[in-house]
Design a protein around this motif. Structure first.
Motif, PDB file in Angstrom:
ATOM      1  N   LYS A   1       9.133  -0.235   6.649  1.00 27.89           N
ATOM      2  CA  LYS A   1       7.977  -1.108   6.398  1.00 27.89           C
ATOM      3  C   LYS A   1       7.416  -1.605   7.722  1.00 27.89           C
ATOM      4  O   LYS A   1       7.910  -2.590   8.280  1.00 27.89           O
ATOM      5  CB  LYS A   1       8.385  -2.270   5.497  1.00 27.89           C
TER       6      LYS A   1
ATOM      7  N   GLN B   1       1.032   1.158   6.414  1.00 29.09           N
ATOM      8  CA  GLN B   1      -0.393   1.231   6.097  1.00 29.09           C
ATOM      9  C   GLN B   1      -1.056   2.489   6.657  1.00 29.09           C
ATOM     10  O   GLN B   1      -2.044   2.968   6.119  1.00 29.09           O
ATOM     11  CB  GLN B   1      -1.143   0.003   6.650  1.00 29.09           C
ATOM     12  N   HIS B   2      -0.518   2.992   7.778  1.00 26.82           N
ATOM     13  CA  HIS B   2      -1.129   4.138   8.462  1.00 26.82           C
ATOM     14  C   HIS B   2      -0.062   5.145   8.867  1.00 26.82           C
ATOM     15  O   HIS B   2       1.102   4.781   9.060  1.00 26.82           O
ATOM     16  CB  HIS B   2      -1.841   3.695   9.746  1.00 26.82           C
TER      17      HIS B   2
ATOM     18  N   THR C   1      -4.470   7.329   6.433  1.00 29.07           N
ATOM     19  CA  THR C   1      -3.803   6.431   5.501  1.00 29.07           C
ATOM     20  C   THR C   1      -2.326   6.829   5.418  1.00 29.07           C
ATOM     21  O   THR C   1      -1.965   7.949   5.782  1.00 29.07           O
ATOM     22  CB  THR C   1      -4.441   6.542   4.104  1.00 29.07           C
TER      23      THR C   1
ATOM     24  N   ASP D   1       3.432  -1.373  10.253  1.00 34.13           N
ATOM     25  CA  ASP D   1       1.992  -1.134  10.144  1.00 34.13           C
ATOM     26  C   ASP D   1       1.682   0.365  10.178  1.00 34.13           C
ATOM     27  O   ASP D   1       0.785   0.828   9.483  1.00 34.13           O
ATOM     28  CB  ASP D   1       1.245  -1.838  11.277  1.00 34.13           C
TER      29      ASP D   1
END
Length: 169
Positions: A14, A74-75, A67, A16
């Motif tokens: 987890k 997130q990316h 994405t 970014d």
């Protein structure tokens, strides 16, 4: 900047953004690339196809961002690591570029926490100790994100990274 290493599966981290050791086609492959595409679902491949249609593939050492689909990140930053050819084909600089360009793209997209796999140390046969030293050195020279996690899939890489990070304090 916090730098750490973990033994595990990058698709479960987890953060970014996670970094994918992609191939030049951006159309998926084996290893970490296959795992990321499988776990992230079709949105990642669709985004890669759109990039490919716009600019072609991705050259060795370069990066693109998509994405993360169904992943907890997130990316996904896709970078193409070099194939080891004995060290005479600019492999070290190309690997440095993978890490440097990933960090710069993360900064551009306001990504603060990023996870890297062990780029080029699988099927591309880059020597693991040399690759880890390059990765850690480039990250330390570029404290432009808040946190970097090296996600090691195998015990050997995990031991190498743990030792490198412990020795530097």
């Amino acid at each position: 900047m916090k730098i750490s290493c973990v033994l595990g599966d990058i698709t479960k981290i987890k953060v970014d953004a996670i970094v994918n050791a992609a191939n030049t086609s951006l159309l998926g492959g084996g290893g970490v690339d296959g795992a990321i595409n499988k776990a992230g679902g079709k949105a990642i491949l669709e985004a890669c196809i759109a990039i490919r249609n716009k600019q072609g593939g991705c050259k060795t050492g370069e990066v693109v961002i998509t994405t993360a689909g169904l992943l907890p990140a997130q990316h996904v930053i896709h970078t193409v690591g070099p194939v080891w050819n004995g060290g005479n084909k600019n492999e070290e600089q190309l690997l440095k570029n993978c890490y440097q360009n990933s960090l710069e793209l993360a900064k551009k997209h306001q990504i603060n926490r990023i996870a890297f796999p062990n780029i080029s140390t699988g099927i591309h046969k880059f020597p693991k100790v040399k690759a880890a030293k390059i990765a850690v050195d480039i990250v330390k020279l570029n404290p432009i994100v808040d946190e970097v996690i090296f996600v090691c899939f195998d015990d050997e890489n995990y031991r190498i990274y743990r030792e490198l990070l412990a020795n530097d304090g």
